[in-house]
Design an enzyme around this catalytic site. Sequence first.
Site, mmCIF file in Angstrom:
data_model
loop_
_atom_site.group_PDB
_atom_site.id
_atom_site.type_symbol
_atom_site.label_atom_id
_atom_site.label_comp_id
_atom_site.label_asym_id
_atom_site.label_seq_id
_atom_site.Cartn_x
_atom_site.Cartn_y
_atom_site.Cartn_z
ATOM 1 N N ARG A 123 -9.868 -8.306 4.706
ATOM 2 C CA ARG A 123 -9.187 -8.773 3.501
ATOM 3 C C ARG A 123 -7.692 -8.623 3.725
ATOM 4 N NH1 ARG A 123 -12.531 -6.145 -1.462
ATOM 5 N NH2 ARG A 123 -12.679 -4.325 -0.133
ATOM 6 N N ASP A 148 -19.284 -11.816 -5.486
ATOM 7 C CA ASP A 148 -19.770 -10.524 -5.964
ATOM 8 C C ASP A 148 -21.208 -10.591 -6.478
ATOM 9 O OD1 ASP A 148 -17.468 -9.206 -5.323
ATOM 10 O OD2 ASP A 148 -16.733 -8.966 -7.362
ATOM 11 N N ARG A 182 -18.524 2.866 -8.439
ATOM 12 C CA ARG A 182 -17.202 2.259 -8.488
ATOM 13 C C ARG A 182 -17.157 1.054 -9.418
ATOM 14 N NH1 ARG A 182 -16.145 -0.080 -3.597
ATOM 15 N NH2 ARG A 182 -14.191 -0.704 -4.549
ATOM 16 N N CYS A 213 -14.275 -1.433 -0.335
ATOM 17 C CA CYS A 213 -15.546 -1.642 0.369
ATOM 18 C C CYS A 213 -15.327 -2.312 1.721
ATOM 19 C CB CYS A 213 -16.481 -2.520 -0.471
ATOM 20 S SG CYS A 213 -17.351 -1.634 -1.767
ATOM 21 N N LYS A 255 -13.984 -4.485 -14.604
ATOM 22 C CA LYS A 255 -13.224 -3.655 -13.663
ATOM 23 C C LYS A 255 -12.169 -4.488 -12.938
ATOM 24 C CE LYS A 255 -14.865 -2.882 -9.479
ATOM 25 N NZ LYS A 255 -14.017 -2.953 -8.269
ATOM 26 N N ASN A 256 -12.544 -5.683 -12.508
ATOM 27 C CA ASN A 256 -11.634 -6.515 -11.732
ATOM 28 C C ASN A 256 -10.513 -7.109 -12.584
ATOM 29 O OD1 ASN A 256 -13.020 -6.022 -9.364
ATOM 30 N ND2 ASN A 256 -14.324 -7.825 -9.559
ATOM 31 N N ILE A 270 -16.684 -16.255 1.627
ATOM 32 C CA ILE A 270 -15.494 -15.486 1.250
ATOM 33 C C ILE A 270 -15.264 -14.303 2.191
ATOM 34 C CG2 ILE A 270 -14.313 -14.296 -0.625
ATOM 35 C CD1 ILE A 270 -14.924 -17.238 -1.206
ATOM 36 N N ILE A 292 -3.596 -8.918 3.821
ATOM 37 C CA ILE A 292 -2.603 -8.914 2.746
ATOM 38 C C ILE A 292 -1.459 -9.877 3.056
ATOM 39 C CG2 ILE A 292 -3.151 -6.562 2.035
ATOM 40 C CD1 ILE A 292 -0.706 -5.612 3.604
ATOM 41 N N ASP A 293 -1.684 -10.792 4.010
ATOM 42 C CA ASP A 293 -0.608 -11.686 4.424
ATOM 43 C C ASP A 293 -0.118 -12.583 3.290
ATOM 44 O OD1 ASP A 293 -3.199 -12.819 4.715
ATOM 45 O OD2 ASP A 293 -2.365 -14.488 5.837
ATOM 46 N N LEU A 294 -1.040 -13.039 2.421
ATOM 47 C CA LEU A 294 -0.615 -13.908 1.324
ATOM 48 C C LEU A 294 0.178 -13.127 0.274
ATOM 49 C CD1 LEU A 294 -3.754 -16.187 0.840
ATOM 50 C CD2 LEU A 294 -1.639 -16.684 2.069
#
Length: 415
Positions: free
Chosen positions: A120, A303, A395, A115, A22-23, A325, A122-124
């Site tokens: 998480r 994960d 998911r 999730c 999926k990833n 993480i 999004i700056d990068l």
Amino acid sequence: MEKFIISGGKKLFGSVKVHSSKNAILPILAASIITEDNIYLHDIPMLEDIKIMIEILRHCGCEVRNTDETLVISPNVVNNDINIDIVNKLRASILLLGSMLARCNKVILGMPGGCNIGTRPIDLHIKGLSKLGAEIKLNQGYIEAKVKKLKGEKIYLDFPSVGATENIMIAAVLAEGETIIENAATEPEVVCLANFLSSMGAKIYGAGTDTIRILGVNKLKSASFTPIPDRIEAGTYMVMAAVCGGEIEITNVVIEHIRPIIAKFKECNIKVVEGENTIKVFSTDKIKPTDIKTLPYPGFPTDMQAPMMSLLTVAKGTSMVIETIFENRFLHVGELLKMGANIKLEGRVAIVEGVKRLTSAKLEAKDLRGGAALVIAALMADGTTEIEGIEHISRGYFEFEKNILSLGGDIKRIV
């Protein structure tokens, strides 16, 4: 609300095939729109997250057809306004920022979701795409981005973010000149995306190392591609095999991708036999404790932290789990405590004291991997366990209960 009813204590035997990752599929779907030619993707499990990404692509004007687990994408992009509700259901929707800038030079994108496992940012993503020339504005609930022309640049990531590496890579393949991503993520999913883009005619070098070099091209072509197997799905079935009695052969795996999991299994006194693209796991009632610290690849994957914690609840001794993480990735701990697990939390550290048996309880899955951990715990527990919130599990695991039933587990989905 759908739920699982699981009667534990059944030994599991047999073979299960891992689906495509999926990833890996989600960034490939996002990247599929940067060509005008058809894309053919094979062995695609129709998971909820994948369905959402397909729905977003259709909203943009793409035609997506599904035949025998092959997706045919005709990327006729006519709509660059993606400020729609379904975007906030999917973290990977942020990858459309890079692909839409490459294809349309502008995009309005709703804030991504996913999730609730922690912050998480999004700056990068924004930093990298801005270095390529994009003007990005964060508004209330959506992102607005535009660019006259993407131009290659040297970009250093403060953290080896998988998503940011992928987003920059997608945009950079059509940028003018050379782009260099330093401190890039090295995950197999990043390599898979690079291979997909290369199959379309992109020039990418160094994927899988911490420095990726991309030479921009003018146009990309049609491609036919099969994504890599899902290493987290493989690891989940490995844990299931270890704690539920019997033995399970897991096929369609890339052994190198699950090497960190295999290493921990050996530390736990769990027998594994490696094949060319298979792994067989033998159950044991003498699981030894071990310490786990989640890290970017090739470290132990975040994960797999929750499924492994279910295993450690019945190890003979004390284990330590350190989550580096995501700060909110212990949502499953409270549910495992209801089953008689002995776990103490201290910030991002969980101290797990093994118990003889877990017992059934009424549980709630609060995120994807935590939900899988609860299914594993229920399969090995005494009695019948009820798990609500299984939409999270759907998911990321395709035909989950079907596979468990084929192995001899007792699981029912109640609608």
